[in-house]
Design a protein around this motif. Structure first.
Motif: not given
Length: 352
Positions: A78-79, A81-82, A123-124, A127, A215, A217
């Motif tokens: 997740y991170k 991607v962020m 994440a995909c 977002y 995590k 955002e």
């Protein structure tokens, strides 16, 4: 931190490279009209629309950018991607696609990579970005993750780092220092665990700052908010390396100076209490901590009425003529030159 020794372990060799990519990406769907062809061919195909395309890439290396002793693989996915989406939003753009490339050693079974891709998938979904490609290969040791993100923006809406002018207001989203203090808590608990592997840390008092580290955002909502308020930042950057170095990037790129007011820097109460516990200065943590992934931008003075009172935004200073330099104006009204210390500011390198 405790590892389940009984968990299922499937060797990556059983699938091979193409089988692995197919397995990990089988449930990813394409949702953007600009994504013509994603995973499954020699290259992805994107539609060249009337928008300008922005592109950014980051490489995350185990032991340098993340520590798997306390970073769950789902959170890591997740991170990763962020980190990249934040750079797209810092251009005042809408993120649309990502590619993910991965190098892993044989200590990682298939189940570990499934966890990683669960985080990427979340994440995909959250977002609304399409996974359109990537690569997997072997690594001699550890894990490396490279994510590339693409976005779209109307040319007249792009916010570069070089557009700030004297008297523009300096604005930041959210609050600062949380990710760095979350890292301090995790590193402390890691040391306790080394001494006593049976210890179970109570992280509940630190949940906000730990989540800021594990995590984060990306601030897609701020880009949408600014569009709604009809405010176009004159310059913008994301805060990955600490507030002071990002201000200096904006100032240098724009050829201006800056006055940053210490008493305006937004700090969560959890950050302040953690700084007291660790005997750290909260202003220094906000200035040099990094990994907050908030947006730092400048706006014209006349846009102040549109943003004032918004709980997501804080005016923390203003830009000056270049010859005035970049300064922190302390609570005692003293001006101190800003230095771009970034991530290494709390190391003991000067003592070594």
């Amino acid at each position: 931190m405790l590892e389940d020794k009984e968990q299922k372990r499937t060797s990556l060799e059983r699938l091979g490279e193409f089988g692995l990519i197919e397995h990990l990406t089988q449930n990813f769907e394409l949702n953007h009209a600009s994504s013509i062809k994603g995973i499954g061919d020699d290259a992805a195909v994107l539609d060249s629309t009337e928008y300008k395309t922005v592109l950014t890439t980051d490489l995350l290396v185990e032991g340098v950018h993340f520590d798997l002793s306390y970073m769950p693989l789902k959170h890591l996915g997740y991170k990763a991607v962020m980190v990249n989406l934040s750079d797209v939003y810092a251009m005042n753009a809408k993120a649309t696609q990502i590619t993910v490339s991965l190098a892993v050693s044989n200590r990682f079974p298939l189940e570990a990579l499934e966890e990683l891709y669960d985080g990427i998938a979340l994440a995909c979904k959250m977002y609304n970005v399409d996974l359109i490609g990537g690569d997997t290969t072997s690594s001699q040791k550890g894990m490396l993750i490279s994510v590339t993100a693409l976005g779209q923006v109307n040319e007249e809406q792009i916010s570069y780092r070089n557009g700030a002018r004297p008297n523009d207001l300096l604005v930041v989203s959210g609050d600062l220092g949380g990710a760095y203090m979350g890292l301090q808590v995790l590193e402390r608990e890691k040391e306790v665990y080394k001494v006593n592997p049976n210890s179970q840390p109570d992280l509940s008092p630190y949940s906000y700052i730990v989540e800021r580290q594990l995590k984060p955002e990306a601030r897609k909502d701020i880009v949408e908010l600014l569009a709604k308020l009809e405010v176009k930042p004159t310059s913008m950057i994301d805060i990955s390396d600490g507030l002071s170095s990002e201000i200096m990037h904006l100032s240098k790129s724009s050829g201006v100076g800056c006055n940053l007011f210490e008493d305006k820097i937004p700090l969560d109460p959890t950050v302040i209490s953690a700084c007291e516990e660790f005997k750290m200065d909260s202003t220094l943590v906000a200035l040099s901590g990094g990994e907050d992934y908030e947006l730092l931008f400048t706006v014209k003075q006349e846009d102040y009425e549109k943003i004032k009172g918004n709980p997501n935004l804080t005016v923390i200073g203003y830009m000056t003529e270049a010859n005035e330099g970049t300064h922190l104006v302390t609570r005692g009204n003293h001006k101190i030159p800003l230095t771009a210390q970034g991530w290494n500011s709390f190391s003991n390198s000067e003592e070594e």
